[in-house]
Design a protein around this motif. Structure first.
Motif, PDB file in Angstrom:
ATOM      1  N   THR A 110     -13.136   9.940   4.554  1.00  0.00           N
ATOM      2  CA  THR A 110     -12.836   8.623   3.988  1.00  0.00           C
ATOM      3  C   THR A 110     -12.713   7.608   5.116  1.00  0.00           C
ATOM      4  OG1 THR A 110     -10.441   8.857   4.059  1.00  0.00           O
ATOM      5  CG2 THR A 110     -11.567   9.719   2.112  1.00  0.00           C
ATOM      6  N   THR A 111     -12.735   6.346   4.771  1.00  0.00           N
ATOM      7  CA  THR A 111     -12.632   5.286   5.777  1.00  0.00           C
ATOM      8  C   THR A 111     -11.331   4.520   5.662  1.00  0.00           C
ATOM      9  OG1 THR A 111     -13.779   3.757   4.286  1.00  0.00           O
ATOM     10  CG2 THR A 111     -15.131   4.995   5.866  1.00  0.00           C
ATOM     11  N   TRP A 112     -10.423   4.942   4.764  1.00  0.00           N
ATOM     12  CA  TRP A 112      -9.196   4.190   4.570  1.00  0.00           C
ATOM     13  C   TRP A 112      -8.013   4.845   5.276  1.00  0.00           C
ATOM     14  CZ3 TRP A 112      -5.526   7.202   2.348  1.00  0.00           C
ATOM     15  CH2 TRP A 112      -5.954   8.258   1.532  1.00  0.00           C
ATOM     16  N   THR A 113      -7.008   4.073   5.596  1.00  0.00           N
ATOM     17  CA  THR A 113      -5.747   4.553   6.147  1.00  0.00           C
ATOM     18  C   THR A 113      -4.607   3.825   5.437  1.00  0.00           C
ATOM     19  OG1 THR A 113      -5.716   2.873   7.878  1.00  0.00           O
ATOM     20  CG2 THR A 113      -6.735   4.991   8.419  1.00  0.00           C
ATOM     21  N   ILE A 114      -3.426   4.418   5.472  1.00  0.00           N
ATOM     22  CA  ILE A 114      -2.234   3.784   4.905  1.00  0.00           C
ATOM     23  C   ILE A 114      -1.573   2.990   6.006  1.00  0.00           C
ATOM     24  CG2 ILE A 114       0.002   4.161   3.838  1.00  0.00           C
ATOM     25  CD1 ILE A 114      -1.109   6.707   2.613  1.00  0.00           C
ATOM     26  N   SER A 115      -1.564   1.676   5.890  1.00  0.00           N
ATOM     27  CA  SER A 115      -1.022   0.811   6.930  1.00  0.00           C
ATOM     28  C   SER A 115       0.423   0.407   6.676  1.00  0.00           C
ATOM     29  CB  SER A 115      -1.879  -0.449   7.058  1.00  0.00           C
ATOM     30  OG  SER A 115      -1.902  -1.167   5.826  1.00  0.00           O
ATOM     31  N   SER A 116       0.818   0.379   5.405  1.00  0.00           N
ATOM     32  CA  SER A 116       2.179  -0.035   5.069  1.00  0.00           C
ATOM     33  C   SER A 116       2.465   0.407   3.636  1.00  0.00           C
ATOM     34  CB  SER A 116       2.315  -1.554   5.203  1.00  0.00           C
ATOM     35  OG  SER A 116       3.657  -1.953   4.964  1.00  0.00           O
ATOM     36  N   TYR A 117       3.553  -0.106   3.078  1.00  0.00           N
ATOM     37  CA  TYR A 117       3.883   0.214   1.698  1.00  0.00           C
ATOM     38  C   TYR A 117       4.633  -0.948   1.072  1.00  0.00           C
ATOM     39  CZ  TYR A 117       8.574   1.263   3.453  1.00  0.00           C
ATOM     40  OH  TYR A 117       9.810   1.176   4.042  1.00  0.00           O
ATOM     41  N   THR A 118       4.662  -0.958  -0.248  1.00  0.00           N
ATOM     42  CA  THR A 118       5.345  -2.006  -0.995  1.00  0.00           C
ATOM     43  C   THR A 118       6.346  -1.381  -1.950  1.00  0.00           C
ATOM     44  OG1 THR A 118       3.418  -3.463  -0.889  1.00  0.00           O
ATOM     45  CG2 THR A 118       5.054  -3.940  -2.596  1.00  0.00           C
ATOM     46  N   ASP A 119       7.554  -1.920  -1.983  1.00  0.00           N
ATOM     47  CA  ASP A 119       8.570  -1.477  -2.939  1.00  0.00           C
ATOM     48  C   ASP A 119       8.581  -2.418  -4.138  1.00  0.00           C
ATOM     49  OD1 ASP A 119       9.404   0.628  -1.330  1.00  0.00           O
ATOM     50  OD2 ASP A 119      10.851  -0.624  -0.267  1.00  0.00           O
ATOM     51  N   SER A 120       8.884  -1.872  -5.303  1.00  0.00           N
ATOM     52  CA  SER A 120       9.011  -2.711  -6.494  1.00  0.00           C
ATOM     53  C   SER A 120      10.164  -2.220  -7.339  1.00  0.00           C
ATOM     54  CB  SER A 120       7.715  -2.700  -7.314  1.00  0.00           C
ATOM     55  OG  SER A 120       7.509  -1.435  -7.912  1.00  0.00           O
TER      56      SER A 120
END
Length: 235
Positions: free
Chosen positions: A137-147
């Motif tokens: 794959t070409t994607w990475t997890i750079s951050s996250y969002t809380d809700s």
């Protein structure tokens, strides 16, 4: 799931004879779920808990007002307090207080199931590092969002599975159906994998022998505080 099904089929034959149930039910449970009790006196202790929980399961399932069913599973020889000590270990500072459940309008016309689409990872029952870079794959997890709102959670699940926290105490015996009433203190992490107009679908790390092949359903809205603590990655 085969172990649980085999147990219930045999139990169906045993329920007609209460004496047989009392005398041999715990032995059959121990055999079916491959239970071992190495400490002195533990088997008798677990037998008492099992029979008590089995009676409560039958009482729950005979109540026509209940919206989901319970069943005998790998946890039936444990108390809720014991299970909470093992699994209700959510470590978020504000999760120790009851969440104020606010009614939000339910957005209709949705039908998402990432599990059916093959987009949730299988449970491996071991600690592993987060898969931030997946080969091929070409994607990475750079951050996250809380809700903390149901509408935000609905937006997030449209993009992929979402990590959530729920009040899970009292649901260890869940077998099938839609849970509509439960507590409001998030205590256990789950993976939200789908949503319809009627329910949220979640995956719990208890193997396919538990619940609906490892999944459970909560009524739409903030049932069990499912909307209150959610987190999803930024890719």
């Amino acid at each position: 799931m085969e172990d649980a099904l085999q147990f219930e089929l045999v139990y169906g034959l045993m329920d007609a004879d209460n004496n047989l149930l009392a005398n041999n039910g715990a032995k059959l449970f121990k055999l079916t779920f491959r239970k071992t009790y190495p400490r002195a006196g533990e088997e008798q202790y677990r037998r008492i808990i099992f029979l008590k929980n089995k009676a409560e399961i039958e009482e729950h399932n005979s109540d026509p007002t209940q919206t989901y069913t319970q069943g005998v599973n790998q946890f039936t020889d444990y108390t809720t307090a014991e299970l909470d000590a093992i699994y209700a270990d959510l470590r978020i500072p504000y999760a120790s207080k009851d969440i104020q459940i606010k009614e939000e309008p339910i957005r209709r016309g949705v039908n998402i199931d990432w599990a059916e689409a093959g987009k949730d990872y299988p449970y491996t029952a071991k600690s592993e590092k987060c898969k931030t870079n997946v080969p091929g794959t070409t994607w990475t997890i750079s951050s996250y969002t809380d809700s903390s709102k149901c509408d935000d959670l609905l937006n997030a699940i449209s993009l992929g599975p979402v990590a959530v926290a729920v009040d899970f105490s009292g649901l260890y015996g869940y077998k099938s159906g839609i849970v509509t009433k439960c507590g409001t203190t998030p205590s256990s992490g789950s993976l939200l994998v789908g949503v319809t107009d009627d329910y949220w679908r979640l995956k719990q790390s208890f193997s396919v022998n538990w619940g609906e092949s490892g999944y459970f359903r909560l009524a739409r809205g903030n049932t069990c505080a499912v909307c209150s603590i959610a987190s999803y990655p930024t890719i």
